[in-house]
Each structure stands twice: as structure tokens, then as C-alpha cells.
Design a protein around this motif. Sequence first.
Motif, PDB file in Angstrom:
ATOM      1  N   THR A  78      35.535  38.379  19.622  1.00 33.04           N
ATOM      2  CA  THR A  78      35.814  37.856  20.966  1.00 33.04           C
ATOM      3  C   THR A  78      35.446  38.837  22.072  1.00 33.04           C
ATOM      4  O   THR A  78      35.816  40.013  22.029  1.00 33.04           O
ATOM      5  CB  THR A  78      37.311  37.507  21.092  1.00 33.04           C
ATOM      6  OG1 THR A  78      37.683  36.589  20.061  1.00 33.04           O
ATOM      7  CG2 THR A  78      37.599  36.862  22.442  1.00 33.04           C
ATOM      8  N   ALA A  79      34.738  38.310  23.052  1.00 39.01           N
ATOM      9  CA  ALA A  79      34.474  39.034  24.299  1.00 39.01           C
ATOM     10  C   ALA A  79      35.327  38.389  25.387  1.00 39.01           C
ATOM     11  O   ALA A  79      35.562  37.178  25.359  1.00 39.01           O
ATOM     12  CB  ALA A  79      32.996  38.968  24.668  1.00 39.01           C
ATOM     13  N   THR A  80      35.762  39.215  26.320  1.00 38.13           N
ATOM     14  CA  THR A  80      36.637  38.712  27.385  1.00 38.13           C
ATOM     15  C   THR A  80      36.152  39.199  28.741  1.00 38.13           C
ATOM     16  O   THR A  80      35.893  40.385  28.929  1.00 38.13           O
ATOM     17  CB  THR A  80      38.088  39.188  27.173  1.00 38.13           C
ATOM     18  OG1 THR A  80      38.549  38.749  25.887  1.00 38.13           O
ATOM     19  CG2 THR A  80      39.000  38.607  28.238  1.00 38.13           C
ATOM     20  N   LEU A  81      36.071  38.264  29.662  1.00 36.72           N
ATOM     21  CA  LEU A  81      35.827  38.574  31.068  1.00 36.72           C
ATOM     22  C   LEU A  81      37.175  38.519  31.767  1.00 36.72           C
ATOM     23  O   LEU A  81      37.874  37.502  31.683  1.00 36.72           O
ATOM     24  CB  LEU A  81      34.860  37.567  31.687  1.00 36.72           C
ATOM     25  CG  LEU A  81      34.653  37.668  33.204  1.00 36.72           C
ATOM     26  CD1 LEU A  81      33.918  38.960  33.555  1.00 36.72           C
ATOM     27  CD2 LEU A  81      33.883  36.454  33.732  1.00 36.72           C
ATOM     28  N   THR A  82      37.533  39.596  32.425  1.00 39.64           N
ATOM     29  CA  THR A  82      38.819  39.674  33.117  1.00 39.64           C
ATOM     30  C   THR A  82      38.578  39.818  34.605  1.00 39.64           C
ATOM     31  O   THR A  82      37.768  40.643  35.036  1.00 39.64           O
ATOM     32  CB  THR A  82      39.644  40.861  32.595  1.00 39.64           C
ATOM     33  OG1 THR A  82      39.844  40.715  31.182  1.00 39.64           O
ATOM     34  CG2 THR A  82      41.004  40.905  33.282  1.00 39.64           C
ATOM     35  N   ILE A  83      39.275  39.012  35.360  1.00 40.47           N
ATOM     36  CA  ILE A  83      39.195  39.076  36.818  1.00 40.47           C
ATOM     37  C   ILE A  83      40.600  39.349  37.333  1.00 40.47           C
ATOM     38  O   ILE A  83      41.498  38.515  37.215  1.00 40.47           O
ATOM     39  CB  ILE A  83      38.659  37.761  37.425  1.00 40.47           C
ATOM     40  CG1 ILE A  83      37.356  37.335  36.734  1.00 40.47           C
ATOM     41  CG2 ILE A  83      38.427  37.919  38.932  1.00 40.47           C
ATOM     42  CD1 ILE A  83      36.875  35.944  37.124  1.00 40.47           C
ATOM     43  N   ARG A  84      40.772  40.550  37.873  1.00 40.57           N
ATOM     44  CA  ARG A  84      42.076  40.918  38.432  1.00 40.57           C
ATOM     45  C   ARG A  84      42.172  40.456  39.870  1.00 40.57           C
ATOM     46  O   ARG A  84      41.159  40.324  40.566  1.00 40.57           O
ATOM     47  CB  ARG A  84      42.272  42.427  38.352  1.00 40.57           C
ATOM     48  CG  ARG A  84      42.375  42.987  36.940  1.00 40.57           C
ATOM     49  CD  ARG A  84      42.592  44.500  36.970  1.00 40.57           C
ATOM     50  NE  ARG A  84      41.457  45.223  37.515  1.00 40.57           N
ATOM     51  CZ  ARG A  84      41.413  45.779  38.718  1.00 40.57           C
ATOM     52  NH1 ARG A  84      42.458  45.693  39.528  1.00 40.57           N
ATOM     53  NH2 ARG A  84      40.349  46.412  39.128  1.00 40.57           N
ATOM     54  N   GLN A  85      43.405  40.278  40.313  1.00 43.04           N
ATOM     55  CA  GLN A  85      43.648  39.889  41.714  1.00 43.04           C
ATOM     56  C   GLN A  85      42.692  38.754  42.114  1.00 43.04           C
ATOM     57  O   GLN A  85      41.959  38.856  43.110  1.00 43.04           O
ATOM     58  CB  GLN A  85      43.480  41.098  42.625  1.00 43.04           C
ATOM     59  CG  GLN A  85      44.470  42.219  42.297  1.00 43.04           C
ATOM     60  CD  GLN A  85      44.226  43.486  43.121  1.00 43.04           C
ATOM     61  OE1 GLN A  85      43.146  43.675  43.663  1.00 43.04           O
ATOM     62  NE2 GLN A  85      45.250  44.320  43.191  1.00 43.04           N
ATOM     63  N   THR A  86      42.713  37.712  41.338  1.00 44.18           N
ATOM     64  CA  THR A  86      41.780  36.593  41.529  1.00 44.18           C
ATOM     65  C   THR A  86      41.909  35.993  42.914  1.00 44.18           C
ATOM     66  O   THR A  86      43.025  35.786  43.427  1.00 44.18           O
ATOM     67  CB  THR A  86      42.019  35.517  40.460  1.00 44.18           C
ATOM     68  OG1 THR A  86      41.960  36.117  39.174  1.00 44.18           O
ATOM     69  CG2 THR A  86      40.967  34.425  40.542  1.00 44.18           C
ATOM     70  N   GLN A  87      40.757  35.720  43.512  1.00 43.52           N
ATOM     71  CA  GLN A  87      40.708  35.144  44.849  1.00 43.52           C
ATOM     72  C   GLN A  87      40.100  33.741  44.786  1.00 43.52           C
ATOM     73  O   GLN A  87      39.363  33.417  43.841  1.00 43.52           O
ATOM     74  CB  GLN A  87      39.865  36.029  45.755  1.00 43.52           C
ATOM     75  CG  GLN A  87      40.378  37.457  45.867  1.00 43.52           C
ATOM     76  CD  GLN A  87      39.493  38.327  46.733  1.00 43.52           C
ATOM     77  OE1 GLN A  87      38.564  37.840  47.388  1.00 43.52           O
ATOM     78  NE2 GLN A  87      39.782  39.619  46.758  1.00 43.52           N
ATOM     79  N   PRO A  88      40.382  32.917  45.776  1.00 39.65           N
ATOM     80  CA  PRO A  88      39.782  31.573  45.795  1.00 39.65           C
ATOM     81  C   PRO A  88      38.253  31.597  45.669  1.00 39.65           C
ATOM     82  O   PRO A  88      37.666  30.694  45.077  1.00 39.65           O
ATOM     83  CB  PRO A  88      40.245  31.016  47.144  1.00 39.65           C
ATOM     84  CG  PRO A  88      41.549  31.704  47.388  1.00 39.65           C
ATOM     85  CD  PRO A  88      41.371  33.098  46.858  1.00 39.65           C
ATOM     86  N   LEU A  89      37.617  32.624  46.199  1.00 39.31           N
ATOM     87  CA  LEU A  89      36.154  32.687  46.129  1.00 39.31           C
ATOM     88  C   LEU A  89      35.645  32.972  44.712  1.00 39.31           C
ATOM     89  O   LEU A  89      34.429  32.906  44.464  1.00 39.31           O
ATOM     90  CB  LEU A  89      35.613  33.731  47.101  1.00 39.31           C
ATOM     91  CG  LEU A  89      36.070  35.192  46.981  1.00 39.31           C
ATOM     92  CD1 LEU A  89      35.297  35.938  45.930  1.00 39.31           C
ATOM     93  CD2 LEU A  89      35.895  35.914  48.326  1.00 39.31           C
ATOM     94  N   ASP A  90      36.549  33.295  43.791  1.00 38.85           N
ATOM     95  CA  ASP A  90      36.148  33.505  42.389  1.00 38.85           C
ATOM     96  C   ASP A  90      36.052  32.199  41.621  1.00 38.85           C
ATOM     97  O   ASP A  90      35.621  32.182  40.466  1.00 38.85           O
ATOM     98  CB  ASP A  90      37.149  34.422  41.678  1.00 38.85           C
ATOM     99  CG  ASP A  90      37.228  35.807  42.304  1.00 38.85           C
ATOM    100  OD1 ASP A  90      38.325  36.395  42.296  1.00 38.85           O
ATOM    101  OD2 ASP A  90      36.183  36.276  42.807  1.00 38.85           O
TER     102      ASP A  90
END
Lengths: 106, 120
Positions: free
Chosen positions: A69-81
Motif C-alpha cells: 500500500t502507498a498512501t497520499l496524505t494531505i494535512r490541514q486539508t483545505q477546500p481547494l484540495d
Amino acid sequence: SYELTQPPSVSVSPGQTASITCSGNKLGDRYVYWYQQKTGQSPVLVIWQDNRRPSGIPERFSGSNSGNTATLTIRQTQPLDEADYYCQVRNRDSVDFGGGTKLTVL
Amino acid sequence: QVQLVQSGAEVKKPGSSVEVSCKASGGAFSNSVINWVRQAPGHGLEWMGGIFPISGKTKYAQRFQDRVTITADESSSTVYMTLRSLTSDDTAMYYCAREADWVANAYDIWGQGTTVTVSS
């Protein structure tokens, strides 16, 4: 070809952390790339070689890859993400993409 | 900064062929692999093939092997993708994308996309 499996959708609240997975047989033995595609736009590279960010991509984006498994993590997600995210691997003579994950920020 | 500019939208009849072009401007072209990726409406990305313009060497996805040809014209910094024997299943957005050494052969620059509609 090489089969990559992604969840069709992931939801996250603004400011929280989003994790998008990409699964494949012994995926950790390969390099994984991630692309972001917003509605009506061309894809944009956000992670290369498992965990490296191109210039211009916020530090909030990170990647990991181990086992199957590979994982993409987005911290402090914003609406523009909010976008579709695709993982990609290179084979000897071809390229495969995962089916894509729609990230909803609500 | 290199940009990839693609040709305009196409409407084709079933059984015909379509040629989509991708012109590089503003930087190196011949020493980068240019790939074609398509996206059917509501679906994901699908790699079709690529070309290394300086050598003309091509690679194609197995499912398109018999129907697609990718060529390059170094003099005009343009790559062409021709898809033959079109069916309604070929209705899609077609993108060209540059494969870059500096990101371990990831696709760092994409064209704006070309819509191909196959309809009788």
C-alpha cells in the motif's frame, strides 16, 4: 499490466487530515507517483518517487509506500484540495494508473 | 518553461481515424519522452503510449497496440497521436504529458487536453 486499487471516494472535514490509499501486489517494491486533477483541468503531479514533492506543491502533501500500500496524505486539508487523485506506477514497458479517488472536503 | 499545446476538439464518425497534435514551446523537447493519456467521461486516466522524439522509439499500451501510432516532428517540436478504427468507446479527453528526468520520469507537464467525440 499492474493492477492498482484506490477507494472511489474519501471525505474529510476542512483542517483535518485526508489519507488516500493505493494498493497493489508488492507495491512497496516500486516507486509510486500521485496526481491531482481538479474538475475540468489537466492532472498535476503532487508526489513523485513515493514521497517527494515537486516545487510549488505545499508541504501539506506527503506520501509513503510500504508493503502492498502507498498512501497520499494531505494535512490541514483545505477546500481547494477537493479533486480526484490518481496513483501511478511505471512498468518495464508501460504505465498503469489507479482508478482514482474523489476527495471531498466538507 | 516548457508548455504543451494540443490541437482542438474533434468530432469523428465510427470507423474513422483521428490525429491529435501536441506542440512543445519554451524549452527542450527532443530529449524527453512525450506520452499520451486518455480519460473517458466520468472515468480515470489511461496510458496509451509514448515516444522519445530524438530516437523515434515508441511504446504502446497493449490494448491500443493495433490502433494507435505516435510520431514526432523534431523540426516543429510536435508529437502526433493517431487512433484508428474509432468507436463510441473512444470518446474521451486526450492528453499529452512530458516525462521528466528531474522527477524520476513522472509526468511533470501536461497539455490542456483535446476532446474527441465519436458519433454517427
